[in-house]
Design a protein around this motif. Structure first.
Motif, PDB file in Angstrom:
ATOM      1  N   ALA A  68       0.830  -1.208   0.000  1.00  0.00           N
ATOM      2  CA  ALA A  68       0.000   0.000   0.000  1.00  0.00           C
ATOM      3  C   ALA A  68       0.860   1.252   0.000  1.00  0.00           C
ATOM      4  CB  ALA A  68      -0.931  -0.011   1.212  1.00  0.00           C
ATOM      5  N   LYS A  69       1.908   1.272   0.804  1.00  0.00           N
ATOM      6  CA  LYS A  69       2.783   2.442   0.881  1.00  0.00           C
ATOM      7  C   LYS A  69       3.524   2.676  -0.430  1.00  0.00           C
ATOM      8  CE  LYS A  69       3.478   2.448   5.878  1.00  0.00           C
ATOM      9  NZ  LYS A  69       4.425   2.184   6.997  1.00  0.00           N
ATOM     10  N   ALA A  70       3.756   1.604  -1.187  1.00  0.00           N
ATOM     11  CA  ALA A  70       4.445   1.730  -2.468  1.00  0.00           C
ATOM     12  C   ALA A  70       3.513   2.193  -3.582  1.00  0.00           C
ATOM     13  CB  ALA A  70       5.087   0.394  -2.847  1.00  0.00           C
ATOM     14  N   GLY A  71       2.228   2.295  -3.290  1.00  0.00           N
ATOM     15  CA  GLY A  71       1.269   2.756  -4.289  1.00  0.00           C
ATOM     16  C   GLY A  71       0.413   1.660  -4.887  1.00  0.00           C
ATOM     17  N   GLY A  72       0.586   0.426  -4.417  1.00  0.00           N
ATOM     18  CA  GLY A  72      -0.225  -0.679  -4.907  1.00  0.00           C
ATOM     19  C   GLY A  72      -1.546  -0.766  -4.170  1.00  0.00           C
ATOM     20  N   VAL A  73      -2.404  -1.646  -4.649  1.00  0.00           N
ATOM     21  CA  VAL A  73      -3.689  -1.906  -3.995  1.00  0.00           C
ATOM     22  C   VAL A  73      -3.767  -3.397  -3.699  1.00  0.00           C
ATOM     23  CG1 VAL A  73      -6.181  -2.053  -4.387  1.00  0.00           C
ATOM     24  CG2 VAL A  73      -4.964   0.044  -4.958  1.00  0.00           C
ATOM     25  N   VAL A  74      -4.145  -3.732  -2.470  1.00  0.00           N
ATOM     26  CA  VAL A  74      -4.265  -5.127  -2.049  1.00  0.00           C
ATOM     27  C   VAL A  74      -5.701  -5.594  -2.261  1.00  0.00           C
ATOM     28  CG1 VAL A  74      -4.198  -6.701  -0.075  1.00  0.00           C
ATOM     29  CG2 VAL A  74      -2.367  -5.023  -0.404  1.00  0.00           C
ATOM     30  N   VAL A  75      -5.849  -6.722  -2.952  1.00  0.00           N
ATOM     31  CA  VAL A  75      -7.162  -7.291  -3.263  1.00  0.00           C
ATOM     32  C   VAL A  75      -7.322  -8.599  -2.492  1.00  0.00           C
ATOM     33  CG1 VAL A  75      -8.725  -8.037  -5.100  1.00  0.00           C
ATOM     34  CG2 VAL A  75      -6.947  -6.333  -5.583  1.00  0.00           C
ATOM     35  N   SER A  76      -8.468  -8.796  -1.859  1.00  0.00           N
ATOM     36  CA  SER A  76      -8.702 -10.058  -1.153  1.00  0.00           C
ATOM     37  C   SER A  76     -10.204 -10.273  -0.992  1.00  0.00           C
ATOM     38  CB  SER A  76      -7.981 -10.060   0.205  1.00  0.00           C
ATOM     39  OG  SER A  76      -7.834 -11.379   0.692  1.00  0.00           O
ATOM     40  N   GLY A  77     -10.549 -11.314  -0.201  1.00  0.00           N
ATOM     41  CA  GLY A  77     -11.942 -11.729  -0.123  1.00  0.00           C
ATOM     42  C   GLY A  77     -12.636 -11.511   1.203  1.00  0.00           C
ATOM     43  N   GLY A  78     -11.984 -10.796   2.135  1.00  0.00           N
ATOM     44  CA  GLY A  78     -12.638 -10.456   3.391  1.00  0.00           C
ATOM     45  C   GLY A  78     -12.805 -11.588   4.381  1.00  0.00           C
TER      46      GLY A  78
END
Length: 263
Positions: A68-78
């Motif tokens: 996240a800090k590098a500018g990416g987005v984390v995707v997952s299923g909760g």
């Protein structure tokens, strides 16, 4: 449009290209939260066991935060375990796919964090209101998590698990697959992926982030890219929320007569 638990559920106007290319692409998607996250250049799925060991918990938290800090987005299923740890530590830069419709919080044990994702991140579902998940709903959700992502990380998984189905989807779609190294007789699913050279191990989080985002991750920072255009402070807060305050405290940006500028 539908309102549930103080959040407005909207139909997504444009299905992301990556999901349109799936053999079973979603006919429609509904969302709560910040749909701008779909435009992030690098989206990384982090999925895995619902019962992670302490090592996996710690590594997963640090990894999600670094992405996240590098500018990416984390995707997952909760889900319980790896999924919710990844979401929590990536906030607000996280996308959750729900196995239920968005008027139903699932699982309820993660209700507090899911509400936070709805407020600051993004939650998506292909189901209309009133849909309770069935066994197959979780596999359907997994295909969307993998489908939207550019890279898939499985920190820990047993041989016969839903996470291994996500690994299969990743391999079939030729998406880079990463796992964590474990001790013998632990996480046998990811160990088998390593043994077959189907996945790469992440030994050092900084090295992984540098490889994916480049050594100068600032160029991939969506907040700083946005602030290059000197937006108003209200615009920046509206789009990125508390992240703007965090960047201001870290000295990355400053307020100048109501305008945000990069330091």
């Amino acid at each position: 449009m539908h309102k549930s638990n103080d959040f407005i559920i909207k139909p997504l106007q444009i299905i992301p290209k990556a999901l349109k290319e799936l053999s079973r692409s979603p006919k429609e998607l509904f969302f709560i939260g910040d749909s701008h996250l779909l435009a992030a250049p690098i989206k990384i799925a982090i999925v895995g066991t619902r019962s992670p060991n302490p090592y996996t918990k710690h590594f997963c938290a640090m990894l999600a935060s670094a992405i996240a800090k590098a500018g990416g987005v984390v995707v997952s299923g909760g889900a319980l375990g790896v999924d919710i740890i990844a979401h929590t530590n990536a906030l607000p830069r996280t996308i959750m796919f729900s196995p239920s419709s968005l008027d139903i919080i699932y699982p309820k044990s993660n209700a507090r964090i899911i509400a936070q994702i709805a407020k600051d991140g993004l939650i998506l579902s292909e189901y209309k209101c009133g849909y309770q998940p069935f066994a197959h709903s979780f596999l359907e959700r997994n295909r969307l998590v993998v489908g939207l992502s550019d890279i898939v990380i499985i920190p820990q998984a047993d041989l016969m698990s839903g996470s291994m189905q996500s690994a299969r989807l990743s391999l079939e779609s030729k998406k880079p697959l990463f796992v964590l190294p474990h001790r013998m007789n632990e996480s046998l699913g990811t160990q088998s992926l390593l043994a077959k050279n189907q996945a790469r191990a992440i030994y050092d989080i900084k090295d992984f982030v540098n490889e994916i985002f480049g050594t100068d991750s600032v160029t991939n920072d969506e907040v700083l890219e946005f602030c290059k255009n000197a937006p108003s402070y209200e615009e920046a807060i509206s789009r990125f929320g508390l992240k703007i305050l965090e960047y201001e405290m870290e000295g990355k940006i400053m307020r100048d007569n109501g305008i945000v500028r990069i330091c």
